[in-house]
Design an enzyme around this catalytic site. Sequence first.
Site, mmCIF file in Angstrom:
data_model
loop_
_atom_site.group_PDB
_atom_site.id
_atom_site.type_symbol
_atom_site.label_atom_id
_atom_site.label_comp_id
_atom_site.label_asym_id
_atom_site.label_seq_id
_atom_site.Cartn_x
_atom_site.Cartn_y
_atom_site.Cartn_z
ATOM 1 N N ASP A 114 0.863 -1.182 0.000
ATOM 2 C CA ASP A 114 0.000 0.000 0.000
ATOM 3 C C ASP A 114 0.902 1.235 0.000
ATOM 4 O O ASP A 114 2.122 1.096 -0.087
ATOM 5 C CB ASP A 114 -0.922 -0.034 1.230
ATOM 6 C CG ASP A 114 -2.247 0.676 0.984
ATOM 7 O OD1 ASP A 114 -2.237 1.867 0.616
ATOM 8 O OD2 ASP A 114 -3.300 0.029 1.150
ATOM 9 N N ASP B 109 -10.829 -1.113 2.606
ATOM 10 C CA ASP B 109 -9.582 -0.918 1.860
ATOM 11 C C ASP B 109 -8.577 -1.965 2.316
ATOM 12 O O ASP B 109 -7.804 -1.761 3.253
ATOM 13 C CB ASP B 109 -9.058 0.496 2.103
ATOM 14 C CG ASP B 109 -8.038 0.904 1.055
ATOM 15 O OD1 ASP B 109 -7.660 0.058 0.216
ATOM 16 O OD2 ASP B 109 -7.621 2.076 1.062
ATOM 17 N N VAL B 110 -8.625 -3.114 1.642
ATOM 18 C CA VAL B 110 -7.805 -4.260 2.051
ATOM 19 C C VAL B 110 -6.749 -4.631 1.014
ATOM 20 O O VAL B 110 -5.813 -5.345 1.303
ATOM 21 C CB VAL B 110 -8.687 -5.493 2.373
ATOM 22 C CG1 VAL B 110 -9.652 -5.169 3.528
ATOM 23 C CG2 VAL B 110 -9.485 -5.974 1.155
ATOM 24 N N LYS B 111 -6.941 -4.207 -0.223
ATOM 25 C CA LYS B 111 -5.967 -4.424 -1.310
ATOM 26 C C LYS B 111 -5.469 -5.859 -1.371
ATOM 27 O O LYS B 111 -4.272 -6.102 -1.561
ATOM 28 C CB LYS B 111 -4.815 -3.431 -1.200
ATOM 29 C CG LYS B 111 -5.297 -1.971 -1.340
ATOM 30 C CD LYS B 111 -4.196 -0.985 -1.552
ATOM 31 C CE LYS B 111 -4.719 0.430 -1.734
ATOM 32 N NZ LYS B 111 -5.231 1.050 -0.504
ATOM 33 N N ARG B 112 -6.364 -6.815 -1.236
ATOM 34 C CA ARG B 112 -5.988 -8.213 -1.273
ATOM 35 C C ARG B 112 -5.829 -8.705 -2.720
ATOM 36 O O ARG B 112 -6.321 -8.089 -3.660
ATOM 37 C CB ARG B 112 -7.025 -9.074 -0.555
ATOM 38 C CG ARG B 112 -7.247 -8.744 0.928
ATOM 39 C CD ARG B 112 -5.989 -8.810 1.771
ATOM 40 N NE ARG B 112 -6.265 -8.880 3.195
ATOM 41 C CZ ARG B 112 -6.042 -7.900 4.078
ATOM 42 N NH1 ARG B 112 -5.535 -6.740 3.689
ATOM 43 N NH2 ARG B 112 -6.310 -8.076 5.363
#
Lengths: 301, 301
Positions: A114, B109-112
């Site tokens: 991120d 908002d985990v952006k996995r």
Amino acid sequence: MSDGHFSDRLLEAIESKRSHVVVGLDPEYGSLPPEILAAHPAENYATDRVMKAACYSDFLCRIVPAIADVACAVKPQIAYFEALGTYGYALYEDVVSMAQKHGLLVIADVKRGDIGSTAEAYAQAHLDVAGADAITVNPYFGTDGLEPFFKRCREAGKGAYVLVKTSNPTSAELQDVALQSGEPVYARVADLVEGWGRDAVGERGYSSIGAVVGGTHPTEGAKLRKRLSTVPFLIPGYGAQGATAGDIAAFFDERGTGAVVNSARAILFAYKKAPDKHWLDAARDEAEAMRSALWQAAGRA
Amino acid sequence: MSDGHFSDRLLEAIESKRSHVVVGLDPEYGSLPPEILAAHPAENYATDRVMKAACYSDFLCRIVPAIADVACAVKPQIAYFEALGTYGYALYEDVVSMAQKHGLLVIADVKRGDIGSTAEAYAQAHLDVAGADAITVNPYFGTDGLEPFFKRCREAGKGAYVLVKTSNPTSAELQDVALQSGEPVYARVADLVEGWGRDAVGERGYSSIGAVVGGTHPTEGAKLRKRLSTVPFLIPGYGAQGATAGDIAAFFDERGTGAVVNSARAILFAYKKAPDKHWLDAARDEAEAMRSALWQAAGRA
């Protein structure tokens, strides 16, 4: 300094245990041994998730000691823990500590990445609070999204494996697209990883900043091994995903090191193919067989 | 069907609230208002992490209702919660439900992103168990690492925003590298996102599979808006990261929609620049000002 450097510690574990094996901890509920399921009947638990967390805990607390002297590290896949919500997250933190008590290095497979301030929070979460020895990270944000992880590699004895070429069928969609140089996108990432790792090379010649390269891509693996002389590899894709020890041979350096290989389902649930063995013996035997096959593929035996 | 389609629900919220504002929930401990810190003295808690979780809970349970009618959605940044370990993870799940009770859509908002079987576990964790309306995801694995999220977009009214061009300073290192076509890597990702979203377009013309495009890149944003007519944008980088309403104008379509804009620190901690206001009023006023500025930038006022 060797004590505190992740890659040195891992290379020492490979030598002392004569093993490149990383056991992936992917506790898939539907595959757990009947003995585990029977010990945790649904009526004993308030919710399905609490019951599953109890099953995972029981399973992992028994299988980790059983493979502890055959593997150099374990790799808990956090997604399976998160799928149980808070109960699973608590168990993830417990499993990291429990495995370390059994002399195993722990690579938390979290694939985070991120912007810088957020990456700092993720680094705290997994390297400081959960206390994993190393984690996997995603390169899409570039340097400033990874620096909080790398700082802990340089200064706190931690490790980070950056995704370079993944083991899944559609990895080519983005990773193999040709750049103007003629090379694929993942080669650009590989060069970034080498640069990132230059300040974190240990006494044994490898950096604590490594690369994830799928064992399902032996040709690419061989090229990357030649190109990245100080970058250690974490290789998924062995076993259930289809890569063999023969495929993996090219990922080792001329000393037969520089790579560790993960297998999860094929070890954890080996009992399915060995109905006459106890599930713990089946898992240990499978890990032993993998250790021997890799030791030979690395030119050591 | 409109009720159950994420992008339709979000576009309805934009119209009914006259707001493109997403409030990022990044509860950074060092920035919390003195009133919150004073209410939770360390001696009342067993550990530092429990104390911080109590502070975050108190802070978020007060600020979310205060901005609920000014924002169309909130975006909890899970890294700040994970940094408190299990206590934080439990709070993350609570915050998702709490915000929904206040009529807000929740973009986790985990952006996995991972291989397919692992991505399925992540989709369960965040869209099923935590119950977020949408999540952010990372494109590096390609289609099969995202399909479990997309399935829930097509079939369960969920949304997914794929990282395309991020707001951070080093995003160019990988995302801007030129492909043989002459276009940058992120343009390839943008085209993939449009293709992924084609089966998930709602009645209002936008897909539930969107793109994250940093507001700090207005030129790229304008080009992407023209190129991706059915892909909604989630725009980070407003406020503390430097993007202005003027920068954002090009990200909206000719109807003044198709994008929502996130701001976290500039709203949550607005009290720092408004010492004569209560921190809740400062946050609400800042969100109001952002709403007006964006409504005008979108050509609506």
